[in-house]
Design a protein around this motif. Structure first.
Motif, PDB file in Angstrom:
ATOM      1  N   LEU A 108       1.029  -1.115  -0.063  1.00 13.32           N
ATOM      2  CA  LEU A 108       0.095  -0.015  -0.062  1.00 13.32           C
ATOM      3  C   LEU A 108       0.715   1.408   0.161  1.00 13.32           C
ATOM      4  N   TRP A 109       1.878   1.148   0.689  1.00 11.26           N
ATOM      5  CA  TRP A 109       2.824   2.375   0.851  1.00 11.26           C
ATOM      6  C   TRP A 109       3.609   2.670  -0.568  1.00 11.26           C
ATOM      7  N   LEU A 110       4.003   1.793  -1.285  1.00 12.29           N
ATOM      8  CA  LEU A 110       4.632   1.612  -2.542  1.00 12.29           C
ATOM      9  C   LEU A 110       3.574   2.063  -3.710  1.00 12.29           C
ATOM     10  N   VAL A 111       2.141   1.539  -3.558  1.00  9.72           N
ATOM     11  CA  VAL A 111       1.321   2.060  -4.541  1.00  9.72           C
ATOM     12  C   VAL A 111       0.906   3.350  -4.233  1.00  9.72           C
ATOM     13  N   LYS A 112       0.953   4.010  -2.981  1.00 13.10           N
ATOM     14  CA  LYS A 112       0.515   5.426  -2.570  1.00 13.10           C
ATOM     15  C   LYS A 112       1.566   6.352  -3.053  1.00 13.10           C
ATOM     16  N   PHE A 113       2.722   6.203  -2.637  1.00 12.54           N
ATOM     17  CA  PHE A 113       4.035   7.123  -2.765  1.00 12.54           C
ATOM     18  C   PHE A 113       4.904   6.922  -4.019  1.00 12.54           C
ATOM     19  N   HIS A 114       4.560   5.744  -4.456  1.00 17.11           N
ATOM     20  CA  HIS A 114       5.472   5.480  -5.859  1.00 17.11           C
ATOM     21  C   HIS A 114       4.632   4.749  -6.895  1.00 17.11           C
ATOM     22  N   PRO A 115       3.498   5.488  -7.611  1.00 18.68           N
ATOM     23  CA  PRO A 115       2.549   5.051  -8.323  1.00 18.68           C
ATOM     24  C   PRO A 115       3.356   4.747  -9.630  1.00 18.68           C
ATOM     25  N   GLU A 116       4.601   5.021 -10.038  1.00 13.42           N
ATOM     26  CA  GLU A 116       5.079   4.980 -11.402  1.00 13.42           C
ATOM     27  C   GLU A 116       5.738   3.558 -11.170  1.00 13.42           C
ATOM     28  N   LEU A 117       5.874   2.973 -10.140  1.00 13.91           N
ATOM     29  CA  LEU A 117       6.455   1.416 -10.044  1.00 13.91           C
ATOM     30  C   LEU A 117       5.462   0.462 -10.829  1.00 13.91           C
ATOM     31  N   ALA A 118       5.856  -0.279 -11.481  1.00 16.92           N
ATOM     32  CA  ALA A 118       5.046  -1.316 -12.229  1.00 16.92           C
ATOM     33  C   ALA A 118       4.875  -2.365 -11.110  1.00 16.92           C
ATOM     34  N   ASP A 119       3.838  -3.166 -11.531  1.00 16.09           N
ATOM     35  CA  ASP A 119       3.613  -4.198 -10.536  1.00 16.09           C
ATOM     36  C   ASP A 119       4.665  -5.485 -10.362  1.00 16.09           C
ATOM     37  N   SER A 120       5.200  -5.689 -11.391  1.00 17.86           N
ATOM     38  CA  SER A 120       6.596  -6.421 -11.372  1.00 17.86           C
ATOM     39  C   SER A 120       7.557  -6.011 -10.566  1.00 17.86           C
ATOM     40  N   GLN A 121       7.999  -4.789 -10.313  1.00 21.44           N
ATOM     41  CA  GLN A 121       8.724  -4.136  -9.704  1.00 21.44           C
ATOM     42  C   GLN A 121       8.387  -4.138  -8.058  1.00 21.44           C
ATOM     43  N   THR A 129       2.604 -11.176  -5.431  1.00 20.56           N
ATOM     44  CA  THR A 129       2.103 -11.497  -6.551  1.00 20.56           C
ATOM     45  C   THR A 129       1.348 -10.338  -7.292  1.00 20.56           C
ATOM     46  N   LYS A 130       1.002 -10.663  -8.243  1.00 21.11           N
ATOM     47  CA  LYS A 130       0.578  -9.314  -9.113  1.00 21.11           C
ATOM     48  C   LYS A 130      -1.139  -9.058  -8.579  1.00 21.11           C
ATOM     49  N   PRO A 131      -1.569 -10.375  -8.727  1.00 17.61           N
ATOM     50  CA  PRO A 131      -2.875 -10.132  -8.105  1.00 17.61           C
ATOM     51  C   PRO A 131      -3.348  -9.507  -6.806  1.00 17.61           C
ATOM     52  N   THR A 132      -2.185  -9.659  -5.884  1.00 18.27           N
ATOM     53  CA  THR A 132      -2.469  -8.918  -4.554  1.00 18.27           C
ATOM     54  C   THR A 132      -2.155  -7.449  -4.672  1.00 18.27           C
ATOM     55  N   ILE A 133      -0.924  -7.205  -5.575  1.00 17.35           N
ATOM     56  CA  ILE A 133      -1.058  -5.934  -5.776  1.00 17.35           C
ATOM     57  C   ILE A 133      -1.888  -5.276  -6.503  1.00 17.35           C
ATOM     58  N   GLN A 134      -2.716  -5.925  -7.438  1.00 12.23           N
ATOM     59  CA  GLN A 134      -3.815  -5.321  -8.291  1.00 12.23           C
ATOM     60  C   GLN A 134      -5.044  -5.239  -7.305  1.00 12.23           C
ATOM     61  N   SER A 135      -5.152  -5.960  -6.188  1.00 10.80           N
ATOM     62  CA  SER A 135      -6.280  -6.037  -5.431  1.00 10.80           C
ATOM     63  C   SER A 135      -6.228  -4.671  -4.298  1.00 10.80           C
ATOM     64  N   ILE A 136      -4.947  -4.477  -4.056  1.00  3.49           N
ATOM     65  CA  ILE A 136      -4.497  -3.075  -3.342  1.00  3.49           C
ATOM     66  C   ILE A 136      -4.722  -1.963  -3.952  1.00  3.49           C
ATOM     67  N   ARG A 137      -4.249  -1.901  -5.402  1.00  3.92           N
ATOM     68  CA  ARG A 137      -4.494  -0.807  -6.075  1.00  3.92           C
ATOM     69  C   ARG A 137      -6.012  -0.435  -6.321  1.00  3.92           C
ATOM     70  N   GLU A 138      -6.814  -1.357  -6.718  1.00  2.00           N
ATOM     71  CA  GLU A 138      -8.119  -1.244  -6.758  1.00  2.00           C
ATOM     72  C   GLU A 138      -8.959  -1.145  -5.558  1.00  2.00           C
ATOM     73  N   ARG A 139      -8.489  -1.431  -4.190  1.00  6.11           N
ATOM     74  CA  ARG A 139      -9.000  -1.246  -3.111  1.00  6.11           C
ATOM     75  C   ARG A 139      -9.795  -2.358  -2.985  1.00  6.11           C
ATOM     76  N   THR A 140      -9.809  -3.500  -3.531  1.00  2.25           N
ATOM     77  CA  THR A 140     -10.485  -4.564  -3.151  1.00  2.25           C
ATOM     78  C   THR A 140     -10.144  -5.860  -2.308  1.00  2.25           C
ATOM     79  N   HIS A 141      -8.924  -5.547  -2.028  1.00  2.00           N
ATOM     80  CA  HIS A 141      -8.296  -6.337  -0.792  1.00  2.00           C
ATOM     81  C   HIS A 141      -9.243  -6.687   0.252  1.00  2.00           C
ATOM     82  N   TRP A 142      -9.381  -7.886   0.822  1.00  4.77           N
ATOM     83  CA  TRP A 142     -10.275  -8.145   1.840  1.00  4.77           C
ATOM     84  C   TRP A 142      -9.838  -7.578   3.272  1.00  4.77           C
ATOM     85  N   ASN A 143      -8.611  -7.072   3.405  1.00  6.85           N
ATOM     86  CA  ASN A 143      -8.381  -6.473   4.632  1.00  6.85           C
ATOM     87  C   ASN A 143      -7.821  -4.925   4.307  1.00  6.85           C
TER      88      ASN A 143
END
Length: 257
Positions: A108-121, A129-143
């Motif tokens: 969540l910190w990386l997505v918020k403060f460094h949105p330029e980073l790719a999911d692979s990075q 994993t990429k699905p976990t990153i995508q769920s946090i980007r879209e704020r659909t993560h269960w927690n």
């Protein structure tokens, strides 16, 4: 791989079955010379069974003889085609069990403060994993409701140098694509040492407070002359408190008559 497998067990076997010097065994197995000496004295690797490097295709008998004949000779690991590329890390970074619960906060910190980073990075930095990153980007993560952004460097999930390298790589990619960065994004791309040495930027006023830049609580912008004009003259203390005078009033004298 430049070191033998089961290095400590291999060192035990070499100490017990060859006349190689402690230095030669230490350099071949990746240990300190004193540690090999401890193996010979029985203080280190107690109960470890020796691992034959000749039978397991790590050394040849001729290589060991060369080392025994010349104390300065450095043993060379036998080439094994099946082991080519095994030293390269595959898949996501391993994260200890004690830190896995903090991994979503780091993402969540990386997505918020460094949105330029790719999911692979991000996946490579914190081991996810990429699905976990995508769920946090879209704020659909269960927690997502209980997550707080925490610096992955502070959590020990990656090094600051690794994070800086990933950010610079992402910046170079955006520049090649012709994407213009804001001042705030450009400030995030500098290294940690440079960022700490930079002067803090001027705080920006909200749009609803524009036009109040010259407002000050320490002075009056209308000047000192108006203050002098508005200053009331000193008031006599007796008249202010309406104190009675020592002289009797005329009304009092009439009453006594």
């Amino acid at each position: 791989m430049d070191k033998p497998i089961h290095a400590k067990a291999t060192a035990v076997w070499l100490v017990e079955n060859t006349t190689l010097s402690f230095k030669q065994i230490a350099e071949f197995c990746g240990f300190h010379e004193l540690e090999v000496q401890g193996i010979a004295d029985g203080d280190v690797a107690g109960g470890v069974k020796g691992f034959d490097p000749i039978a397991n295709n790590q050394l040849t008998a001729e290589e060991i003889k060369r080392g025994e004949n010349s104390p300065l000779y450095k043993l060379k690991l036998k080439f094994n085609a099946a082991a080519v590329g095994e030293d390269k890390r595959r898949g996501p970074r391993y994260t200890p069990l004690s830190k896995r619960q903090d991994r979503p906060n780091a993402i969540l910190w990386l997505v918020k403060f460094h949105p330029e980073l790719a999911d692979s990075q991000i996946a490579k930095l914190v081991g996810t994993t990429k699905p976990t990153i995508q769920s946090i980007r879209e704020r659909t993560h269960w927690n997502i409701a209980n997550m707080q952004p925490i610096d992955p460097v502070a959590l020990g999930l990656c090094k600051q140098s690794e994070l800086d390298a990933a950010v610079h790589k992402a910046a170079a990619k955006r520049a090649a694509e012709g994407i213009v960065m804001t001042d705030e994004e450009r400030r995030k791309l500098v290294s940690t040492e440079t960022s700490l040495g930079m002067e803090p930027s001027e705080p920006r006023l909200p749009s609803n407070m524009s036009g109040l830049e010259t407002f000050s609580l320490t002075g009056d912008p209308r000047g000192d002359d108006d203050d002098e004009d508005r200053m009331d003259p000193l008031v006599d203390a007796d008249s202010f408190f309406n104190l009675p005078s020592d002289q009797p009033d005329e009304d009092d004298e009439d009453d006594h008559r």
